[in-house]
Design an enzyme around this catalytic site. Structure first.
Site, PDB file in Angstrom:
ATOM      1  N   SER A 142     -38.802   9.043  54.405  1.00 48.05           N
ATOM      2  CA  SER A 142     -39.894   9.271  53.457  1.00 48.05           C
ATOM      3  C   SER A 142     -39.467   9.305  51.996  1.00 48.05           C
ATOM      4  O   SER A 142     -40.304   9.188  51.108  1.00 48.05           O
ATOM      5  CB  SER A 142     -40.625  10.578  53.789  1.00 48.05           C
ATOM      6  OG  SER A 142     -39.798  11.697  53.524  1.00 48.05           O
TER       7      SER A 142
ATOM      8  N   LYS B 168     -39.100  16.547  49.584  1.00 42.40           N
ATOM      9  CA  LYS B 168     -40.156  15.758  48.947  1.00 42.40           C
ATOM     10  C   LYS B 168     -40.061  15.920  47.432  1.00 42.40           C
ATOM     11  O   LYS B 168     -39.335  16.765  46.916  1.00 42.40           O
ATOM     12  CB  LYS B 168     -41.549  16.216  49.404  1.00 42.40           C
ATOM     13  CG  LYS B 168     -41.787  16.209  50.902  1.00 42.40           C
ATOM     14  CD  LYS B 168     -41.825  14.815  51.499  1.00 42.40           C
ATOM     15  CE  LYS B 168     -42.084  14.883  53.007  1.00 42.40           C
ATOM     16  NZ  LYS B 168     -41.941  13.569  53.657  1.00 42.40           N
TER      17      LYS B 168
END
EC number: 3.4.21.89
Length: 235
Positions: free
Chosen positions: A35, A103
């Protein structure tokens, strides 16, 4: 002192220092998924420093952070090393730890994040953000996975959220392959949905990623990009 006693003493000192460093200053983690590509690849080893958020400091837009799972975000196989020896080493800070997520912070408390404008960009507090410095190249737009589809890959104004104080909106740099905040936000069709679903409590943040250390050929110092420097404060 006999050699065996000296060896035990040195080992004890090393373990003690490792535990202190892990608890207070620096901790090693690995990237659990694709990701955050292209900058951080699955299974990369990273270092996280904790002191930036001491004394009232909080994550800022653009920071790459490691945080504890806010609620069933992680797959069952992402909890950490399976080898017993590696598990012990991870406990004392001598092996990269799993069971956390990595993230990028897009919005902080009070911010309003929308996506996308006519050029396919995210906007924070009304300011479009140029994310080309870190987002996966050749992306259709800055839209996250949850608001894209094959026939309409970038839906204007599909995302709009105002973030409560004490929470963060986070996204992966690989927007078409990141189960991040935007994949879990409440939809307009849901009548009973807590407004903080999909957001990350600031209290869950472990620290800020500052170095990619393995593989060694890709060693890099991770810094906050300039993309958010002109974003105005929330009104």
């Amino acid at each position: 002192m006999p050699v065996w006693q000296e060896s035990i003493l040195l080992l004890a000192v090393a373990l003690g220092l490792a535990i202190v460093l892990k608890a207070l200053f620096i901790q090693a983690f690995y990237i659990p998924s694709p990701s955050m590509e292209p900058g951080l690849v699955q299974d990369d080893r990273i270092l996280v420093q904790k002191v930036s958020y001491w004394g009232g400091g909080t994550p800022e837009r653009g920071d790459v952070i490691v945080f504890e799972d806010p609620g069933n975000w992680l797959a069952a196989d992402s909890t950490g090393p399976n080898n017993p020896a590696a598990r012990v080493l991870a406990k004392v800070g001598l092996y990269p730890t799993g069971g956390h997520l990595v993230k990028r912070v897009i919005g902080v408390g009070g911010d309003t994040v929308t996506c996308c404008d006519d050029e396919g960009r995210l906007s924070v507090n009304g300011k479009p953000v140029n994310e080309s410095q870190y987002v996966m190249p050749n992306a259709t737009c800055a839209a996250p996975l949850s608001i894209q589809s094959e026939d309409q890959p970038c839906t204007a104004k599909a995302l709009k959220v105002t973030i409560p104080e004490g929470y963060l909106l986070v996204m992966g740099d690989n927007r078409s392959n990141s189960e991040d905040s935007t994949a879990r936000l409440c939809t307009t069709k849901e009548t009973e949905c807590p407004p903080t679903r999909g957001l990350v409590p600031v209290d869950n943040v472990v620290g800020k990623v500052f170095a990619l250390v393995w593989p060694i050929k890709r060693f890099d110092h991770i810094t906050r990009p300039d993309a958010f420097k002109d974003v105005p404060d929330a009104k």
